[in-house]
Motif scaffolding. Sequence first.
Motif, PDB file in Angstrom:
ATOM      1  N   LYS A 194       0.980  -1.285  -0.068  1.00 33.39           N
ATOM      2  CA  LYS A 194      -0.110   0.114  -0.039  1.00 33.39           C
ATOM      3  C   LYS A 194       0.962   1.277  -0.129  1.00 33.39           C
ATOM      4  O   LYS A 194       0.649   2.142  -0.914  1.00 33.39           O
ATOM      5  N   VAL A 195       1.999   1.255   0.784  1.00 33.08           N
ATOM      6  CA  VAL A 195       2.768   2.428   0.906  1.00 33.08           C
ATOM      7  C   VAL A 195       3.464   2.720  -0.368  1.00 33.08           C
ATOM      8  O   VAL A 195       3.380   3.799  -1.023  1.00 33.08           O
ATOM      9  N   MET A 196       3.990   1.545  -1.028  1.00 30.55           N
ATOM     10  CA  MET A 196       4.732   1.762  -2.295  1.00 30.55           C
ATOM     11  C   MET A 196       3.776   2.169  -3.179  1.00 30.55           C
ATOM     12  O   MET A 196       4.132   3.164  -3.924  1.00 30.55           O
ATOM     13  N   GLY A 197       2.779   1.452  -3.233  1.00 30.52           N
ATOM     14  CA  GLY A 197       1.858   1.841  -4.380  1.00 30.52           C
ATOM     15  C   GLY A 197       1.314   3.419  -4.378  1.00 30.52           C
ATOM     16  O   GLY A 197       1.174   3.852  -5.608  1.00 30.52           O
ATOM     17  N   ARG A 198       0.583   3.845  -3.319  1.00 31.15           N
ATOM     18  CA  ARG A 198       0.308   5.160  -3.184  1.00 31.15           C
ATOM     19  C   ARG A 198       1.304   6.238  -3.583  1.00 31.15           C
ATOM     20  O   ARG A 198       1.016   7.290  -4.022  1.00 31.15           O
ATOM     21  N   THR A 199       2.727   5.845  -2.864  1.00 32.88           N
ATOM     22  CA  THR A 199       3.762   6.709  -3.382  1.00 32.88           C
ATOM     23  C   THR A 199       3.921   6.882  -4.723  1.00 32.88           C
ATOM     24  O   THR A 199       4.144   7.946  -5.095  1.00 32.88           O
ATOM     25  N   LEU A 200       4.175   5.688  -5.481  1.00 27.30           N
ATOM     26  CA  LEU A 200       4.359   5.638  -6.674  1.00 27.30           C
ATOM     27  C   LEU A 200       3.164   6.356  -7.682  1.00 27.30           C
ATOM     28  O   LEU A 200       3.245   7.021  -8.482  1.00 27.30           O
ATOM     29  N   ARG A 201       1.953   6.139  -7.075  1.00 31.26           N
ATOM     30  CA  ARG A 201       0.641   6.832  -7.720  1.00 31.26           C
ATOM     31  C   ARG A 201       0.932   8.426  -7.761  1.00 31.26           C
ATOM     32  O   ARG A 201       0.556   8.803  -8.521  1.00 31.26           O
TER      33      ARG A 201
ATOM     34  N   PRO B 266      -7.595   0.747 -16.172  1.00 34.82           N
ATOM     35  CA  PRO B 266      -6.561   0.913 -14.957  1.00 34.82           C
ATOM     36  C   PRO B 266      -6.752   0.104 -13.665  1.00 34.82           C
ATOM     37  O   PRO B 266      -7.946  -0.109 -13.325  1.00 34.82           O
ATOM     38  N   GLN B 267      -5.719  -0.157 -13.253  1.00 31.94           N
ATOM     39  CA  GLN B 267      -5.594  -1.071 -12.033  1.00 31.94           C
ATOM     40  C   GLN B 267      -5.227  -0.395 -10.951  1.00 31.94           C
ATOM     41  O   GLN B 267      -3.950   0.070 -10.934  1.00 31.94           O
ATOM     42  N   LEU B 268      -5.985   0.163  -9.960  1.00 33.55           N
ATOM     43  CA  LEU B 268      -5.562   1.251  -8.831  1.00 33.55           C
ATOM     44  C   LEU B 268      -5.570   0.772  -7.410  1.00 33.55           C
ATOM     45  O   LEU B 268      -5.480   1.285  -6.309  1.00 33.55           O
ATOM     46  N   ASP B 269      -5.914  -0.776  -7.366  1.00 33.70           N
ATOM     47  CA  ASP B 269      -5.891  -1.597  -6.137  1.00 33.70           C
ATOM     48  C   ASP B 269      -4.374  -2.153  -5.951  1.00 33.70           C
ATOM     49  O   ASP B 269      -3.657  -2.839  -6.470  1.00 33.70           O
ATOM     50  N   HIS B 270      -3.816  -1.363  -4.824  1.00 35.69           N
ATOM     51  CA  HIS B 270      -2.415  -1.610  -4.514  1.00 35.69           C
ATOM     52  C   HIS B 270      -2.332  -3.229  -4.009  1.00 35.69           C
ATOM     53  O   HIS B 270      -1.080  -3.673  -4.066  1.00 35.69           O
ATOM     54  N   SER B 271      -3.375  -4.032  -4.026  1.00 28.55           N
ATOM     55  CA  SER B 271      -3.138  -5.570  -3.615  1.00 28.55           C
ATOM     56  C   SER B 271      -2.636  -6.274  -4.655  1.00 28.55           C
ATOM     57  O   SER B 271      -2.349  -7.183  -4.621  1.00 28.55           O
TER      58      SER B 271
END
Length: 414
Positions: A207-214, A276-281
């Motif tokens: 989650k942290v990595m995904g939202r930071t990159l987003r 688009p794939q926005l789910d960090h899982s």
Amino acid sequence: MNASIRTPGSIWAKLIEQNAANAKKPEGRGDAFCWFVGARGSGKSTLLNRFLYPTRVEVPKPSEGLEYTYARKPSNFDHEKKDLAHIWEVGGSQDFAEEIGQGDQIFLNVKQVTTAVVVIVVDLSDPGSVLPTLLGWLDAIKKKLAATYEKFEKRGIQLPEQLRTRAKGKLYSQNEDKDVVWHSGISIVIAATKYDAFRDADPELKKVMGRTLRWIAHSHGAFLMYLGGLHAMGGGGGDAGGDAAMDRALLDNFSRLMNHLIFTGLDKKPSLKLQPQLDHSGPLMVPAGTDKLRDIGRPRGVADGNVAAGLQEWREVCDKFFPPKERARTAKFEIDERYKEEEVDLVRQRKLQELEAYKKEQEITKEMAKKKVAAAKAGDKGDKAPSSANGSAAAPAKKKSSGEGKTKTKSAAG
């Protein structure tokens, strides 16, 4: 004579018709320029190889220095012609990459920005390196574009503003954050490779990595794509199961996007197969302009459009979960044994020896000049004693007594 030339069906009449038809065809968009950049070992060579040769089985060797290749495709404007894309992979040490980024010959110069594509490759199997690599290259792109755009603006050419307006209009026209996003004017793709090594990480870490990159991708007008299983895809192989199928679908989507950005560009909005794939899982796939700052959120407080504050917050959280490694300066670039040539090496060695001899000669010349100056100064102090008008040494002046006041003293000769 003129009547015979224009006789229907004649060779001359056909040539005239062909020339008239060619004159009506659009000239096309010119050559495209693409760079694959990122940290050493991040998968740049493999990703580029999968894009250019999807069915090849062999895994490419790691690149050193700057490697060039090209791609051709039938032109969208004239199918009798082929569009050409120049593709560079920037490998080797961090110092070498920085030199390339700052140079004016290969990276984002005035002839390239109109059709430029930069792919920043980050390694999810080494999460501590992701942010330093990504932010470092984004900073290099900003600085290089600023210098290149300044050259246009000094000449009164409005191309930089046209490129920014094009990107904003095609990708962010319906996005609520369009006025706070940095529109570079070129195509930027963030390719997060080796997702197969990050797939089973703790959900909170993902989650942290995904939202930071987003947040970074969205605020910089960039495309974000996770990619995995690249080494297992040659020839359509790979592990069985849903993960392998998803990996292949993501790579196919990446290739589709790259083909559009390179050979069509931002004059037309890309059309991708995957949604688009926005789910960090799961693996992220976020086309530029489809995300929102308020959907991503901020670690502290709500997303208020302050891009810099949000980036700083996500960076602090990411550094806490994925401490960046201290960057070790690598040794200076050396030529691989495969590419050494004896004659060239001998000439190079001779030139280096001549350079060293010249440097020593210059040092000796400087030292001799300093000694001459010092000797001249010392000689001037010894030779220039006070003298009388006839050249003889002048007698010391007679001291006045306290009672003489300002009265002139007559000389003994008087």
